[in-house]
Scaffold this active site. Structure first.
Site, PDB file in Angstrom:
ATOM      1  N   PRO A 116      12.529  64.705  70.530  1.00 17.58           N
ATOM      2  CA  PRO A 116      12.229  63.856  69.371  1.00 17.58           C
ATOM      3  C   PRO A 116      13.089  64.230  68.160  1.00 17.58           C
ATOM      4  O   PRO A 116      12.588  64.640  67.112  1.00 17.58           O
ATOM      5  CB  PRO A 116      10.741  64.142  69.115  1.00 17.58           C
ATOM      6  N   LYS A 117      14.389  64.044  68.277  1.00 21.55           N
ATOM      7  CA  LYS A 117      15.330  64.529  67.276  1.00 21.55           C
ATOM      8  C   LYS A 117      15.655  63.457  66.244  1.00 21.55           C
ATOM      9  O   LYS A 117      15.896  62.298  66.586  1.00 21.55           O
ATOM     10  CB  LYS A 117      16.617  65.022  67.944  1.00 21.55           C
ATOM     11  N   LYS A 118      15.675  63.891  64.978  1.00 25.28           N
ATOM     12  CA  LYS A 118      16.099  63.046  63.869  1.00 25.28           C
ATOM     13  C   LYS A 118      17.059  63.848  62.995  1.00 25.28           C
ATOM     14  O   LYS A 118      17.067  65.088  63.026  1.00 25.28           O
ATOM     15  CB  LYS A 118      14.895  62.593  63.030  1.00 25.28           C
TER      16      LYS A 118
END
Length: 259
Positions: A116-118
């Site tokens: 879940p990378k931002k």
């Protein structure tokens, strides 16, 4: 491009110049600063996907420096990992949120495993002479600050190495269809391989989280810090496997276990 060439070379976007090479990926001198804290159990249950369940009310807030990462280069990330129990009663870790400062691992992490990378601006450094300092900014706003006494007490290297290597890690991977619906919706499991821990320490720790509409780390609020540790390790991020397919015909939640 011929159809055969597309099929042979299609593993990442954009096809003519992929944002990352093929996995697996090797990390050298990877540095972890982890603050473990108690949070609201109702908030935990609201974010942990079935068939996983929270293992108590703990969250591990992580700041990670990756100065030598094959294919990804030099970058830093920060976010939350939740201890969980799977449907068979095995303990594992679920990565809930992660913010980092490098396009390659953002794209690769999301597309391959479902991390879940931002995009964010995390930092890990020594502040003054005796404090390990981790920070995370989203845009211009500071949303996380962690501190720890630098190398106060050593931890057992073999125990920390075993924990990194043996713990299954879980991710919720969602890839949309061209109409915006979910084309892939899976619980992915992966392990860290070829782990060598070079250093491990514990010490007094503190963590402060700030509310943000688009980086809601504070939705898992800090009730009490229970520990902090600092690790330096080499490891390989291995390919993953599908543990549960949410788009398969409805049935009682059950994890897929490799034989």
């Amino acid at each position: 491009m011929k159809i055969e060439d597309i099929r042979r070379n299609a593993f990442a976007m954009p096809v003519h110049s992929p944002s990352y090479p093929r996995p697996p990926f090797r990390f050298l001198q990877r540095e972890y600063f982890i603050v473990s804290y108690e949070t609201d159990p109702d908030a935990l249950r609201a974010v942990v996907p079935e068939p996983l369940t929270p293992d108590g009310n703990l969250v591990h807030y992580e700041f990670i420096r990756m100065p030598d990462s094959s294919g990804f280069g030099n970058y830093t990330e920060s976010g939350q990992v939740i201890p969980v129990v799977d449907a068979e009663g095995r303990k594992g870790s679920y990565t809930h949120a992660m913010y980092l400062d490098d396009e390659g691992p953002i794209a690769g992490g999301r597309e391959i495993w479902g991390f879940p990378k931002k995009l964010g601006s995390p930092r890990l450094s020594i502040d003054g002479h005796d404090t390990l300092l981790g920070t995370l900014d989203y845009g211009s706003q500071r949303i996380a600050t962690g501190t720890m006494g630098f190398k106060f007490r050593p931890l057992d290297l073999a125990s920390e190495q075993k924990a990194l290597a043996d713990t299954p890690n879980y991710l919720l991977k969602v890839i949309p269809h061209v109409d915006g619906s979910a084309r892939i919706c899976e619980l992915v499991r992966f392990h860290l391989r070829d782990v060598t821990v070079h250093g491990a320490w514990q010490g007094p720790g503190a963590l402060e989280l700030h509310a943000h509409a688009l980086a809601p780390v504070a939705d898992l609020p800090v009730r009490r810090v229970v520990g902090a540790k600092h690790l330096i390790a080499d490891l390989t991020l291995d390919i993953g496997e599908v543990a549960f397919d949410y788009l398969a015909p409805a049935e009682a939640p059950k994890l897929v276990v490799n034989q």
